[in-house]
Design a protein around this motif. Structure first.
Motif, PDB file in Angstrom:
ATOM      1  N   ALA A 179       0.831  -1.206   0.000  1.00  0.00           N
ATOM      2  CA  ALA A 179       0.000   0.000   0.000  1.00  0.00           C
ATOM      3  C   ALA A 179       0.864   1.254   0.000  1.00  0.00           C
ATOM      4  N   GLN A 180       1.880   1.259   0.820  1.00  0.00           N
ATOM      5  CA  GLN A 180       2.754   2.427   0.881  1.00  0.00           C
ATOM      6  C   GLN A 180       3.528   2.611  -0.417  1.00  0.00           C
ATOM      7  N   ALA A 181       3.950   1.515  -1.023  1.00  0.00           N
ATOM      8  CA  ALA A 181       4.660   1.603  -2.305  1.00  0.00           C
ATOM      9  C   ALA A 181       3.772   2.179  -3.399  1.00  0.00           C
ATOM     10  N   ALA A 182       2.458   1.987  -3.273  1.00  0.00           N
ATOM     11  CA  ALA A 182       1.504   2.513  -4.253  1.00  0.00           C
ATOM     12  C   ALA A 182       1.050   3.928  -3.931  1.00  0.00           C
ATOM     13  N   GLY A 183       1.600   4.539  -2.874  1.00  0.00           N
ATOM     14  CA  GLY A 183       1.220   5.891  -2.516  1.00  0.00           C
ATOM     15  C   GLY A 183      -0.122   5.986  -1.817  1.00  0.00           C
ATOM     16  N   LEU A 184      -0.534   4.911  -1.145  1.00  0.00           N
ATOM     17  CA  LEU A 184      -1.804   4.900  -0.429  1.00  0.00           C
ATOM     18  C   LEU A 184      -1.563   5.288   1.029  1.00  0.00           C
ATOM     19  N   GLY A 185      -2.540   5.986   1.621  1.00  0.00           N
ATOM     20  CA  GLY A 185      -2.323   6.501   2.962  1.00  0.00           C
ATOM     21  C   GLY A 185      -3.305   6.034   4.016  1.00  0.00           C
ATOM     22  N   CYS A 186      -4.495   5.580   3.627  1.00  0.00           N
ATOM     23  CA  CYS A 186      -5.470   5.115   4.618  1.00  0.00           C
ATOM     24  C   CYS A 186      -6.365   4.071   3.964  1.00  0.00           C
ATOM     25  N   ALA A 187      -7.133   3.361   4.793  1.00  0.00           N
ATOM     26  CA  ALA A 187      -8.038   2.332   4.286  1.00  0.00           C
ATOM     27  C   ALA A 187      -9.322   2.330   5.101  1.00  0.00           C
ATOM     28  N   LEU A 188     -10.432   2.121   4.413  1.00  0.00           N
ATOM     29  CA  LEU A 188     -11.750   2.058   5.029  1.00  0.00           C
ATOM     30  C   LEU A 188     -12.387   0.723   4.685  1.00  0.00           C
ATOM     31  N   ALA A 189     -12.938   0.053   5.678  1.00  0.00           N
ATOM     32  CA  ALA A 189     -13.709  -1.177   5.452  1.00  0.00           C
ATOM     33  C   ALA A 189     -15.159  -0.897   5.810  1.00  0.00           C
ATOM     34  N   LEU A 190     -16.045  -1.164   4.876  1.00  0.00           N
ATOM     35  CA  LEU A 190     -17.469  -0.872   5.025  1.00  0.00           C
ATOM     36  C   LEU A 190     -18.250  -2.179   4.886  1.00  0.00           C
ATOM     37  N   PRO A 191     -18.584  -2.852   5.992  1.00  0.00           N
ATOM     38  CA  PRO A 191     -19.357  -4.094   5.887  1.00  0.00           C
ATOM     39  C   PRO A 191     -20.822  -3.793   5.569  1.00  0.00           C
ATOM     40  N   VAL A 192     -21.444  -4.680   4.835  1.00  0.00           N
ATOM     41  CA  VAL A 192     -22.866  -4.545   4.516  1.00  0.00           C
ATOM     42  C   VAL A 192     -23.596  -5.708   5.181  1.00  0.00           C
ATOM     43  N   PHE A 193     -24.530  -5.381   6.074  1.00  0.00           N
ATOM     44  CA  PHE A 193     -25.310  -6.378   6.791  1.00  0.00           C
ATOM     45  C   PHE A 193     -26.780  -6.228   6.423  1.00  0.00           C
ATOM     46  N   ILE A 194     -27.437  -7.353   6.220  1.00  0.00           N
ATOM     47  CA  ILE A 194     -28.886  -7.388   6.058  1.00  0.00           C
ATOM     48  C   ILE A 194     -29.426  -8.337   7.114  1.00  0.00           C
ATOM     49  N   ASP A 195     -30.170  -7.777   8.076  1.00  0.00           N
ATOM     50  CA  ASP A 195     -30.685  -8.570   9.196  1.00  0.00           C
ATOM     51  C   ASP A 195     -29.565  -9.356   9.873  1.00  0.00           C
ATOM     52  N   GLU A 196     -28.475  -8.658  10.214  1.00  0.00           N
ATOM     53  CA  GLU A 196     -27.327  -9.227  10.926  1.00  0.00           C
ATOM     54  C   GLU A 196     -26.495 -10.185  10.071  1.00  0.00           C
ATOM     55  N   VAL A 256     -27.116   0.492   0.100  1.00  0.00           N
ATOM     56  CA  VAL A 256     -27.404   1.166   1.362  1.00  0.00           C
ATOM     57  C   VAL A 256     -28.606   0.463   1.979  1.00  0.00           C
ATOM     58  N   VAL A 257     -28.464   0.022   3.228  1.00  0.00           N
ATOM     59  CA  VAL A 257     -29.489  -0.791   3.881  1.00  0.00           C
ATOM     60  C   VAL A 257     -30.209   0.035   4.939  1.00  0.00           C
ATOM     61  N   ALA A 258     -31.528  -0.007   4.920  1.00  0.00           N
ATOM     62  CA  ALA A 258     -32.352   0.638   5.942  1.00  0.00           C
ATOM     63  C   ALA A 258     -33.435  -0.334   6.377  1.00  0.00           C
ATOM     64  N   GLU A 259     -33.537  -0.571   7.668  1.00  0.00           N
ATOM     65  CA  GLU A 259     -34.546  -1.469   8.238  1.00  0.00           C
ATOM     66  C   GLU A 259     -34.525  -2.842   7.575  1.00  0.00           C
ATOM     67  N   GLY A 260     -33.329  -3.351   7.328  1.00  0.00           N
ATOM     68  CA  GLY A 260     -33.167  -4.719   6.855  1.00  0.00           C
ATOM     69  C   GLY A 260     -33.348  -4.938   5.376  1.00  0.00           C
ATOM     70  N   VAL A 261     -33.529  -3.866   4.587  1.00  0.00           N
ATOM     71  CA  VAL A 261     -33.674  -4.028   3.141  1.00  0.00           C
ATOM     72  C   VAL A 261     -32.773  -3.006   2.442  1.00  0.00           C
ATOM     73  N   VAL A 262     -32.408  -3.315   1.196  1.00  0.00           N
ATOM     74  CA  VAL A 262     -31.627  -2.368   0.410  1.00  0.00           C
ATOM     75  C   VAL A 262     -32.566  -1.267  -0.079  1.00  0.00           C
ATOM     76  N   SER A 263     -32.335  -0.065   0.394  1.00  0.00           N
ATOM     77  CA  SER A 263     -33.220   1.048   0.079  1.00  0.00           C
ATOM     78  C   SER A 263     -32.651   1.954  -1.006  1.00  0.00           C
ATOM     79  N   GLU A 264     -31.371   1.778  -1.355  1.00  0.00           N
ATOM     80  CA  GLU A 264     -30.690   2.722  -2.230  1.00  0.00           C
ATOM     81  C   GLU A 264     -29.369   2.095  -2.667  1.00  0.00           C
ATOM     82  N   VAL A 265     -28.838   2.544  -3.795  1.00  0.00           N
ATOM     83  CA  VAL A 265     -27.502   2.129  -4.229  1.00  0.00           C
ATOM     84  C   VAL A 265     -26.704   3.389  -4.542  1.00  0.00           C
ATOM     85  N   LEU A 266     -25.526   3.484  -3.945  1.00  0.00           N
ATOM     86  CA  LEU A 266     -24.611   4.582  -4.220  1.00  0.00           C
ATOM     87  C   LEU A 266     -23.599   4.106  -5.257  1.00  0.00           C
TER      88      LEU A 266
END
Length: 315
Positions: A76-93, A301-311
């Motif tokens: 990652a550092q060799a590629a000039g990257l500086g941070c990382a974000l992990a975004l898990p997607v859960f539907i009803d746990e 994007v999940v709201a109340e256990g269902v996919v309500s939107e896509v970004l």
């Protein structure tokens, strides 16, 4: 992805037996060696960044790689990257995927990524849990780390209240963006916030703050189901080359190209990537070609256990 704040995007999905996270797709245009290394990897629960997001049941933003559980630090550092974000997607746990975003080094990029958190057992407000701020943003960082946002207040508070993606352009004139002047001084002109799914009752909101020189992505769109749930319609969109995009327009699950990836993300709750937009037909093909876009990521994007939107984020 050379001129964007986000430089790499990955999607990790549970294996057939649910024991591991496997790479389902990635966008590595700015970091091919990092991508080659990633192809052979998998993560168990609590292993690496994707595995920790899975285990903890929440988004995780690593502001630096050193002395962390990130497993690909040298590459990652060799590629000039500086941070990382992990975004898990859960539907009803149930975990459907983990999206990992890696960003350019703060010293050479303008913009910011913020992860806001609310624990209803302790407070009724959002506070900044983790943040990564690009150059010229020290004052914004200080202000953000001291802020408390009630539900409905500021950009993150609005996304929390609406349970939907909120986009703001021309921040300097936006009264609803409470840090507008400070953000403008850091070169930040646009922002979006999305509520994040997780296990338990805690609330998470991701904010992506974009500059003109190194925007978060070259194009962003929100796609929402129609009343019948058979098609998706664009709620908002912004392209760095074309400006604001009109609402409406329809995508169907069966369409190819970007439309198909967006439709599948809505139907199955799993993020998807498309590395070669020009090679795949879609209702969006004309717009994509005119803007010179090459790849895209679709995040449910999940709201109340269902996919309500896509970004959709384009690069």
């Amino acid at each position: 992805m050379h001129n964007t704040f986000i430089r790499v995007a990955e999607v990790w999905e549970p294996s057939a037996d649910g024991a591991l996270l496997e790479l389902a797709g990635g966008l590595y245009g700015a970091a091919p060696a990092f991508g080659a290394l990633s192809q052979g990897l998998c993560f168990g629960r609590a292993e690496g960044l994707p595995g920790h997001a899975w285990d903890e049941g929440r988004p995780i933003l690593l502001e630096r790689f050193e002395h962390s559980f990130f497993r690909r630090t040298a590459a990652a550092q060799a590629a000039g990257l500086g941070c990382a974000l992990a975004l898990p997607v859960f539907i009803d746990e149930r975990l459907t995927c983990v999206v990992v975003l890696l960003c350019g080094e703060a010293a050479t990029h303008q913009g910011a990524i913020e992860l806001w958190h609310n624990d209803p057992r302790l407070s009724g407000d959002l506070a900044l849990k983790e943040g990564y701020f690009g150059k010229d943003a020290k004052q914004l960082e200080t202000l953000s780390r001291d802020a408390w946002l009630p539900r409905g207040s500021g950009l993150p508070g609005q996304a929390w209240q609406r349970e939907a993606v909120v986009f703001m352009d021309q921040l300097e004139g936006q009264a609803r963006f409470l840090r507008a002047q400070t953000a403008a001084a850091a070169g930040i002109v646009r922002a979006l916030a999305l509520p994040c799914s997780g296990r338990g009752r805690e609330n998470w909101v991701l904010s992506l703050l974009s500059s003109s020189s190194t925007p978060i992505a070259r194009r962003v769109e929100s796609w929402l189901p129609d009343a019948a749930g058979k098609t998706l319609q664009r709620g908002f969109g912004h392209c760095e080359s074309a400006g604001a995009l009109p609402g409406g327009g329809e995508l169907t699950l069966q369409s190819g190209g970007a439309g198909g990836v967006i439709g599948l993300a809505h139907a199955h709750g799993r993020a998807g990537v498309l590395a070669q937009l020009a090679a795949a037909p879609s209702e969006l093909a004309g717009e994509i070609q005119r803007a010179g876009l090459s790849s895209m990521l679709a995040v449910p994007v999940v709201a109340e256990g269902v996919v309500s939107e896509v970004l959709a984020l384009y690069f």
